[in-house]
Motif scaffolding. Structure first.
Motif, PDB file in Angstrom:
ATOM      1  N   CYS A 277       0.788  -1.233   0.000  1.00 30.95           N
ATOM      2  CA  CYS A 277       0.000   0.000   0.000  1.00 30.95           C
ATOM      3  C   CYS A 277       0.825   1.291   0.000  1.00 30.95           C
ATOM      4  CB  CYS A 277      -1.036  -0.008   1.120  1.00 30.95           C
ATOM      5  SG  CYS A 277      -0.457  -0.522   2.732  1.00 30.95           S
ATOM      6  N   PRO A 278       1.798   1.489   0.916  1.00 34.31           N
ATOM      7  CA  PRO A 278       2.487   2.783   0.901  1.00 34.31           C
ATOM      8  C   PRO A 278       3.307   3.010  -0.357  1.00 34.31           C
ATOM      9  CG  PRO A 278       3.539   1.299   2.469  1.00 34.31           C
ATOM     10  CD  PRO A 278       2.287   0.620   2.004  1.00 34.31           C
ATOM     11  N   GLU A 439      -4.824  10.400   4.756  1.00 38.52           N
ATOM     12  CA  GLU A 439      -4.475  11.623   5.474  1.00 38.52           C
ATOM     13  C   GLU A 439      -3.027  11.596   5.927  1.00 38.52           C
ATOM     14  OE1 GLU A 439      -6.067  14.386   9.211  1.00 38.52           O
ATOM     15  OE2 GLU A 439      -7.216  12.617   8.558  1.00 38.52           O
ATOM     16  N   ARG A 440      -2.564  10.450   6.409  1.00 38.59           N
ATOM     17  CA  ARG A 440      -1.178  10.337   6.856  1.00 38.59           C
ATOM     18  C   ARG A 440      -0.196  10.621   5.718  1.00 38.59           C
ATOM     19  NH1 ARG A 440       0.729   6.781  11.297  1.00 38.59           N
ATOM     20  NH2 ARG A 440      -0.811   6.972  12.946  1.00 38.59           N
ATOM     21  N   LYS A 452      -9.901  20.902  -0.891  1.00 40.33           N
ATOM     22  CA  LYS A 452      -9.043  19.720  -0.822  1.00 40.33           C
ATOM     23  C   LYS A 452      -9.640  18.711   0.156  1.00 40.33           C
ATOM     24  CE  LYS A 452      -5.544  21.356  -3.335  1.00 40.33           C
ATOM     25  NZ  LYS A 452      -5.093  20.739  -4.599  1.00 40.33           N
ATOM     26  N   LYS A 453      -9.685  17.454  -0.254  1.00 39.17           N
ATOM     27  CA  LYS A 453     -10.251  16.403   0.598  1.00 39.17           C
ATOM     28  C   LYS A 453      -9.370  15.154   0.548  1.00 39.17           C
ATOM     29  CE  LYS A 453     -15.041  17.973   0.315  1.00 39.17           C
ATOM     30  NZ  LYS A 453     -16.422  17.657  -0.087  1.00 39.17           N
ATOM     31  N   PHE A 454      -9.536  14.333   1.597  1.00 40.25           N
ATOM     32  CA  PHE A 454      -8.829  13.060   1.629  1.00 40.25           C
ATOM     33  C   PHE A 454      -9.761  11.954   1.151  1.00 40.25           C
ATOM     34  CE2 PHE A 454      -6.755  15.480   5.117  1.00 40.25           C
ATOM     35  CZ  PHE A 454      -5.490  15.573   4.545  1.00 40.25           C
ATOM     36  N   PRO A 455      -9.303  11.096   0.254  1.00 42.10           N
ATOM     37  CA  PRO A 455     -10.158  10.014  -0.256  1.00 42.10           C
ATOM     38  C   PRO A 455     -10.192   8.828   0.695  1.00 42.10           C
ATOM     39  CG  PRO A 455      -8.007   9.863  -1.265  1.00 42.10           C
ATOM     40  CD  PRO A 455      -7.967  11.079  -0.366  1.00 42.10           C
ATOM     41  N   TYR A 456     -11.113   7.916   0.438  1.00 44.56           N
ATOM     42  CA  TYR A 456     -11.049   6.578   1.023  1.00 44.56           C
ATOM     43  C   TYR A 456     -10.080   5.742   0.186  1.00 44.56           C
ATOM     44  CZ  TYR A 456     -15.064   6.911   4.213  1.00 44.56           C
ATOM     45  OH  TYR A 456     -15.910   7.231   5.245  1.00 44.56           O
TER      46      TYR A 456
END
Length: 585
Positions: A277-278, A439-440, A452-456
């Motif tokens: 993932c990262p 977010e991280r 600006k938004k953070f996705p799932y």
């Protein structure tokens, strides 16, 4: 205990009691033995013993005889509790019990069970009397590290099973005999699919040419299907600096399961990746993103590394290095349900293609609110996302169970579970909702309103770990893989040397048509060649002699249907290609 009660949850107490009867018998026969643990399992029980004199399979009949004596004595099973100091005094000659008692939290109830002269530290439950055990069998003796770690002492583990009557036990023994015949750890080696080497180490199998071919077929199938469904292929590094894992949280929540290279005090510390993932997140972060870009679906055939305890590893089921069909979907909240549904549809499509769809169950894995240190995020965030996931599963109509404490540290997940031939359940496919890591990693997108938004992020696999899937397929089909997956789909068997030229022609024509074929050109009798091909579970044997060479035919012997007679080579090619293309199982 009657059969109905046994089959509706009473089996655990039944098996647990039998493990105590076995431990009592062992202590009578070998007084210097030290007791470790003896739980019920999914299909019976075991007990671990520390002994200077090695317990072997030859000791099992003697232990069984003493168990029968104990059962005949009909001891009542009594539960009692002690304070910590009293418990430590009672178990002063049992070092493993002392270790377990010392680890119990302050205020924890410390309970024991007694039958005759035998007393064991135990939370239960148990039967009322030992005489309720009517039929039992000790199956095997193996080595097992204390607590599954090779850093600890190797103990002797005795496995067994027991039932309310002989008929049920006989049926179970028959199942176990069949399980041994299907065990991928045996069959996979016999069929030359994989091997292992003590010089390389546990959990690090060597895929032989045939096994590597099956994995290749599966990988290509998965990658092609993912591309058809809009996934973009990535290829990311096998290692990274600790900085990456610190951002994701794996460094703090999963470090014991990672292979770290060098000294942790060095300026740059690298670790082999236990997940993808990262790494794929960096592809997302390579440029600015708009809501119009979403969803983005990344897929990768990923090699991962996890420092599994030696006691946990078995064949191809649980490994220290494995390859997985990993992927991540970055989406808006409005897209979450459709994307999650698409992941389940893809997983079910894969399971049906390989014939495992009727062998799985679904588990909704949640966090443990009583152990919040294992996770990141607040209680309200977890409850909100878990409720969202439950609604999605209910909308889809999946039948699932719920399990506390089985979530990933960053979000809940749907685990698609499957049992191997020995009844042990493992996760084959997982689909996770991540509401933390975007977010991280500052993975933003610009929404329609300009904010600006953070996705799932959905973490998912299509068919899970390829090695584990291969193991399950070997056991499902007892090594006789479906033709489309078989490493060798046909073998040409010339009757004598004068038919070698025609056999070679048949082999070349099959290869031109994309069929995986071997040609048995040994100077052996045809009956021997047929038996050898059958042992290798090859779907089709093509016998060629004078008649076949003259008429451009092959005499077909099917693994499933036996002798099918002579057909033209072109007709056989058309038939097998249809079977392969339709992925007939």
């Amino acid at each position: 205990m009657d059969k109905e009660l046994f089959e509706n949850g009473g089996n655990k107490a039944f098996w647990h009691t039998t493990s105590h009867i076995m431990a009592q018998a062992v202590k009578r026969l070998f007084p210097d033995v030290k007791l470790a643990i003896g739980p019920a399992t999914d299909s019976g029980f075991y007990y671990d013993f520390d002994t200077d004199s090695s317990l072997t399979g030859e000791d099992l009949p003697t232990i069984e005889k003493e168990m029968k004596n104990i059962i005949k004595q009909g001891y009542k099973i009594e539960r009692f509790e002690l304070s910590r100091s009293e418990a430590l005094e009672l178990m002063k000659d049992e070092p493993y019990k002392i270790e377990l008692i010392n680890e119990l939290p302050e205020g924890e109830i410390i309970s024991f069970y007694k039958q005759g002269e035998f007393v064991d530290l135990c939370a239960g439950p148990h039967l009322e009397r030992v005489s309720e055990v009517k039929a039992f069998k000790l199956m095997s003796v193996t080595g097992a590290y204390w607590r599954g770690s090779e850093k600890n002492k190797m103990l002797r583990r005795i496995y067994g099973s027991s039932y309310p009557d002989r008929e049920m036990l006989d049926a179970r023994i028959k199942e176990l005999e069949e399980a041994k015949m299907r065990d991928h750890n045996r069959l996979g080696r016999e069929l030359e699919l994989f091997t292992t080497s003590e010089y390389i180490g546990q959990g690090l199998p060597i895929l032989m040419p045939k096994g590597a071919r099956v994995i290749q077929i599966l990988q290509r199938f998965v990658e092609d299907e993912e591309e058809r469904r809009g996934y973009q292929l990535t290829k990311t590094p096998l290692m990274a600096k600790s900085d990456l894992y610190k951002i994701s949280g794996h460094w703090y929540h999963y470090r014991e399961g990672m292979f770290i290279m060098g000294n942790e005090d060095d300026k740059e510390v690298f670790a082999l990746r236990p997940m993808t993932c990262p790494f794929q997140f960096q592809a997302y972060l390579s440029k600015m993103r708009s809501y119009r870009d979403l969803p983005i679906r990344y897929g990768e055939t990923s090699t991962l590394f996890r420092n599994e305890a030696s006691g946990e590893m078995h064949g191809l089921i649980r490994l220290r290095q494995f390859t997985i069909s990993e992927g991540h979907i970055v989406c808006t909240p409005d897209q979450l349900e459709d994307e999650f549904r698409g992941c389940i549809d893809l997983a079910n499509f894969m399971l049906k293609a390989v014939g495992l769809d009727e062998d799985v169950s679904y588990r909704f894995s949640k966090w443990d609110e009583n152990n919040k240190d294992k996770y990141i995020g607040s209680q309200s965030e977890w409850e909100q996302v878990q409720n969202t996931m439950r609604e999605i599963l209910d909308h889809i109509g999946i039948k699932y169970t719920e399990a506390d404490g089985e979530a990933a540290f960053y979000g809940p997940k749907l685990d698609i579970q499957i049992k191997n031939v020995h009844g042990k359940e493992d996760t084959l496919i997982t689909i996770q909702i991540d509401f933390q890591l975007a977010e991280r990693f500052e993975m933003e997108y610009t929404d329609a309103d300009g904010t600006k938004k953070f996705p799932y992020v959905i973490h998912r696999t299509s068919i899970g770990c390829y090695e584990r899937t291969l193991a399950l397929l070997i056991e499902k089909y007892a090594g006789a893989l479906p033709t489309w997956l078989a490493p060798v789909q046909a073998r040409v068997l010339p009757i004598s040397e004068k038919h070698f030229d025609y056999a070679k022609k048949v082999e070349e024509e099959l290869k031109r048509n994309g069929i995986r074929v071997e040609n048995d050109g040994r100077s052996e009798k045809i009956g021997y060649k047929i038996r050898e091909a059958q042992k290798q579970k090859i779907p089709y044997m093509l016998v060629v002699g004078d008649k076949e060479a003259e008429n451009n035919e092959v005499a077909v012997r099917s693994r499933k249907e036996g002798d099918k007679g002579a057909v033209s080579l072109s007709d056989f090619i058309a038939m097998i290609k249809t079977e392969i293309n339709e992925r007939v199982n």
